[in-house]
Design a protein around this motif. Sequence first.
Motif, PDB file in Angstrom:
ATOM      1  N   UNK A  48       0.852  -1.201   0.000  1.00  0.00           N
ATOM      2  CA  UNK A  48       0.000   0.000   0.000  1.00  0.00           C
ATOM      3  C   UNK A  48       0.888   1.251   0.000  1.00  0.00           C
ATOM      4  N   UNK A  49       1.972   1.209   0.774  1.00  0.00           N
ATOM      5  CA  UNK A  49       2.912   2.339   0.814  1.00  0.00           C
ATOM      6  C   UNK A  49       3.491   2.627  -0.568  1.00  0.00           C
ATOM      7  N   UNK A  50       3.846   1.572  -1.282  1.00  0.00           N
ATOM      8  CA  UNK A  50       4.402   1.750  -2.636  1.00  0.00           C
ATOM      9  C   UNK A  50       3.351   2.381  -3.550  1.00  0.00           C
ATOM     10  N   UNK A  51       2.134   1.876  -3.447  1.00  0.00           N
ATOM     11  CA  UNK A  51       1.069   2.415  -4.309  1.00  0.00           C
ATOM     12  C   UNK A  51       0.745   3.869  -3.958  1.00  0.00           C
ATOM     13  N   UNK A  52       0.988   4.228  -2.699  1.00  0.00           N
ATOM     14  CA  UNK A  52       0.725   5.617  -2.288  1.00  0.00           C
ATOM     15  C   UNK A  52       1.730   6.590  -2.933  1.00  0.00           C
ATOM     16  N   UNK A  53       2.761   6.045  -3.552  1.00  0.00           N
ATOM     17  CA  UNK A  53       3.741   6.909  -4.242  1.00  0.00           C
ATOM     18  C   UNK A  53       3.453   7.026  -5.735  1.00  0.00           C
ATOM     19  N   UNK A  54       2.491   6.234  -6.215  1.00  0.00           N
ATOM     20  CA  UNK A  54       2.271   6.142  -7.668  1.00  0.00           C
ATOM     21  C   UNK A  54       1.948   7.486  -8.302  1.00  0.00           C
ATOM     22  N   UNK A  55       1.319   8.366  -7.537  1.00  0.00           N
ATOM     23  CA  UNK A  55       0.957   9.678  -8.125  1.00  0.00           C
ATOM     24  C   UNK A  55       2.195  10.463  -8.542  1.00  0.00           C
ATOM     25  N   UNK A  56       3.381  10.073  -8.046  1.00  0.00           N
ATOM     26  CA  UNK A  56       4.611  10.771  -8.413  1.00  0.00           C
ATOM     27  C   UNK A  56       5.350  10.093  -9.562  1.00  0.00           C
ATOM     28  N   UNK A  57       4.719   9.122 -10.219  1.00  0.00           N
ATOM     29  CA  UNK A  57       5.444   8.392 -11.268  1.00  0.00           C
ATOM     30  C   UNK A  57       5.795   9.285 -12.458  1.00  0.00           C
ATOM     31  N   UNK A  58       7.091   9.341 -12.735  1.00  0.00           N
ATOM     32  CA  UNK A  58       7.583  10.099 -13.903  1.00  0.00           C
ATOM     33  C   UNK A  58       7.174   9.361 -15.173  1.00  0.00           C
ATOM     34  N   UNK A  59       7.208   8.018 -15.119  1.00  0.00           N
ATOM     35  CA  UNK A  59       6.843   7.219 -16.289  1.00  0.00           C
ATOM     36  C   UNK A  59       5.394   7.516 -16.695  1.00  0.00           C
ATOM     37  N   UNK A  60       4.487   7.467 -15.706  1.00  0.00           N
ATOM     38  CA  UNK A  60       3.064   7.689 -16.002  1.00  0.00           C
ATOM     39  C   UNK A  60       2.849   9.105 -16.549  1.00  0.00           C
ATOM     40  N   UNK A  61       3.541  10.056 -15.915  1.00  0.00           N
ATOM     41  CA  UNK A  61       3.353  11.450 -16.344  1.00  0.00           C
ATOM     42  C   UNK A  61       3.865  11.654 -17.768  1.00  0.00           C
TER      43      UNK A  61
END
Length: 422
Positions: A131-144
């Motif tokens: 869950x902690x890892x997923x809570x960082x997903x909004x910062x993904x450079x790849x996704x952006x």
Amino acid sequence: MATLKDALASRLPARFEEIRNLVKEHGDTVISEVTIAQAYGGQRGVKSLVCDTSLVEPDKGLIVRGIPIIELTDRTPEDIFYLLCVGELPSDEDVEGIKQEFAAHCDVPDHLFDVLRAMPADAHPMDMFITGILALQNGSVFAQRYNEGMKKDVYWEAALEDSISLMAKLPSIAAAVYRIRFNKGDLIPSDPSLDMSTNFARMLGQDDPEFADLVRLYLVLHCDHEGGNVSAYTSHVVASALSDPYYSVAAGLCGLAGPLHGLANQECLKFLIEILDRFGGKAPTADELKEYTWEVLNSGRVVPGFGHAVLRETDPRYTAQWEFGKAHFPDDELFKTMSTGFEVIPHVLIEHGKAKNPWPNVDAASGTMLYHYGLTEMLYYTVFFSVSRAMGILSQLITSRAMMEPITRPKSVTTEWMKAQV
Ligand code: CMX
């Protein structure tokens, strides 16, 4: 400063060409066949996957980028992450570079700790970690960058950026899970001037340099195990959909949380503690342990820590940990039980005649090591494993994007189709 990106950028084009030519010239060469038993039986032995970061040889164990793991036991996780990604061991300058990159990305946003604190008191530590890892997903450079129209030939650069950022934060997240889940008091902030192992040990609440050295060894030994194991393969499939590294690592770690995969280390320690309890807290003699092992087998249970789907020898990762225990705590009763187990259990399993590999695997030792230093919360052990295994998963992911691999999509068939073949 020497960066991981520079090291990869200077090597990847030649590798890409090599693979492109291999597929162009020999794409029709048959490398494996599949039987009905394999299709129904977990695809064992089917060669339809490529993983260049590591290989597991039945008689040698884990080989990381051509180097047997037993020759890497003095290395650090920073060295290993570089080796996995680049394919060569780093120079001192390269190590300095990767340390600086990790230091620049180690800050974990506060919302992540809030999320962890909001989880139920009985949440499994793996649940919290993922869950902690997923809570960082909004910062993904790849996704952006993908949303901004990033070109395919630079996917790997964005994947690398996310990977470094995630790897830099994992020890802090893992330590926070430990301290929150097991009520260990305030979180201990990361010290980016320290190496990853010392920093992780410190954030767990331990200043003993011997424990930091065990953390180093543990992180090195569990780093990767080729491409077909549940966590690596799951991450590979998810990443092939161009889900970013946060999603992909989290997906793979959900697999690592399974009792037949990463959770096994917990079972192995329970088994050793059970033995100690049975013999009044004293390591049993060889004869006593032999009798106990037969009891376990005759009751239909497996002997945890022994056997392997691929290996056919003692796992060198077991040997490395045994040597650590022998050097630092030879008189620990749990360690003595584990050592007697190594002398006795394989012979019992050979006589029993079922297991294809009677020798100990990595999990036969890892719990004993952590337990000795007071990290007795077994539920947590797979989180430890995850911090290390993320290095393998991420390096495989970066390589896959650099080789511009397509989405994974094997063909499935129905049982009716199978029946028609015979
Ligand atoms: N104790 C008792 N029986 C065992 C055994 C063990 N340690 N290892 C294998 N066997 C049995 C199997 O259960 C199987 O029995 P059935 O035919 O009745 O189903 C038979 O021997 C053949 O199994 P195998 O081909 O040798 O082993 P698999 O590839 O099917 O399974 C593993 C591998 C690891 C799941 C199995 O050896 C096992 O259950 N070991 C104990 C648990 C353990 O240590 N897990 C950690 C694995 C570490 C890792 O994967 O990295």
